[in-house]
Design a protein around this motif. Structure first.
Motif, PDB file in Angstrom:
ATOM      1  N   PHE A 191       0.823  -1.211   0.000  1.00 13.70           N
ATOM      2  CA  PHE A 191       0.000   0.000   0.000  1.00 13.70           C
ATOM      3  C   PHE A 191       0.858   1.264   0.000  1.00 13.70           C
ATOM      4  O   PHE A 191       0.362   2.341   0.302  1.00 13.70           O
ATOM      5  N   GLU A 192       2.135   1.122  -0.356  1.00 18.37           N
ATOM      6  CA  GLU A 192       3.014   2.282  -0.399  1.00 18.37           C
ATOM      7  C   GLU A 192       2.442   3.310  -1.377  1.00 18.37           C
ATOM      8  O   GLU A 192       2.064   2.985  -2.500  1.00 18.37           O
ATOM      9  N   GLY A 193       2.319   4.529  -0.923  1.00 15.93           N
ATOM     10  CA  GLY A 193       1.773   5.592  -1.752  1.00 15.93           C
ATOM     11  C   GLY A 193       0.266   5.720  -1.664  1.00 15.93           C
ATOM     12  O   GLY A 193      -0.326   6.605  -2.267  1.00 15.93           O
ATOM     13  N   THR A 194      -0.364   4.831  -0.941  1.00 14.74           N
ATOM     14  CA  THR A 194      -1.812   4.877  -0.732  1.00 14.74           C
ATOM     15  C   THR A 194      -2.098   4.359   0.673  1.00 14.74           C
ATOM     16  O   THR A 194      -1.186   3.974   1.391  1.00 14.74           O
ATOM     17  N   THR A 195      -3.339   4.330   1.053  1.00 17.21           N
ATOM     18  CA  THR A 195      -3.680   3.808   2.378  1.00 17.21           C
ATOM     19  C   THR A 195      -4.317   2.434   2.250  1.00 17.21           C
ATOM     20  O   THR A 195      -4.997   2.147   1.260  1.00 17.21           O
TER      21      THR A 195
END
Length: 150
Positions: free
Chosen positions: A62-66
């Protein structure tokens, strides 16, 4: 309409939104396109049959998002990104494999016993992260299929 959907996925999402099953705030609750493993029809079929109600992810996925939160809606896909259903996240907890109990393994529905579950999970996640161990935190998610609901 959520960004990044294929035409088939967008049409599927629109059909869900037009269905009586869709909650009034469904558009605001869209999280992501979701596939089991590498996106197989077999994995999606486990969910569609009601057998599989749990999954897991590395937090780095989920890097860059939640990550999803309870109430998030995701579009379930099978092979080649084909839309197959809408799932709702019920819970998501950071939990290492070593702390996942038999109830979670049963809901995961991919291995017949705890020992094969642990071996299979380690093998899968080491393919994504060579440093993965049974003590590496995962996001353990419980969900339910909400559409199609027949």
């Amino acid at each position: 309409m959520p960004d990044g959907l294929t035409p088939d996925q967008a049409a599927f999402w629109a059909a869900f939104l037009a269905s009586p099953t869709a909650p009034p705030d469904a558009g605001a609750r869209f999280h992501s396109v979701f596939a089991i493993g590498s996106g197989s029809d077999a994995g999606a079929a486990l969910i569609l049959s009601g057998v599989k109600t749990a999954t897991s992810s590395l937090p780095a996925e989920f890097e860059g998002t939640t990550p999803p939160i309870p109430g998030s809606l995701s579009l379930l896909t099978g092979a080649a990104g084909r839309p197959m259903g809408i799932i709702e996240t019920l819970s998501i907890t950071a939990l290492p494999l070593a702390q996942m109990d038999d109830a979670f393994r049963i809901a995961y529905a991919e291995w017949p016993d705890q020992a094969s579950f642990e071996r299979g999970m380690i093998e899968w996640y080491q393919g994504l992260d060579p440093n993965f161990t049974a003590d590496t935190p995962l996001l353990a998610e419980r969900f339910r299929l909400i559409w199609p609901n027949d």
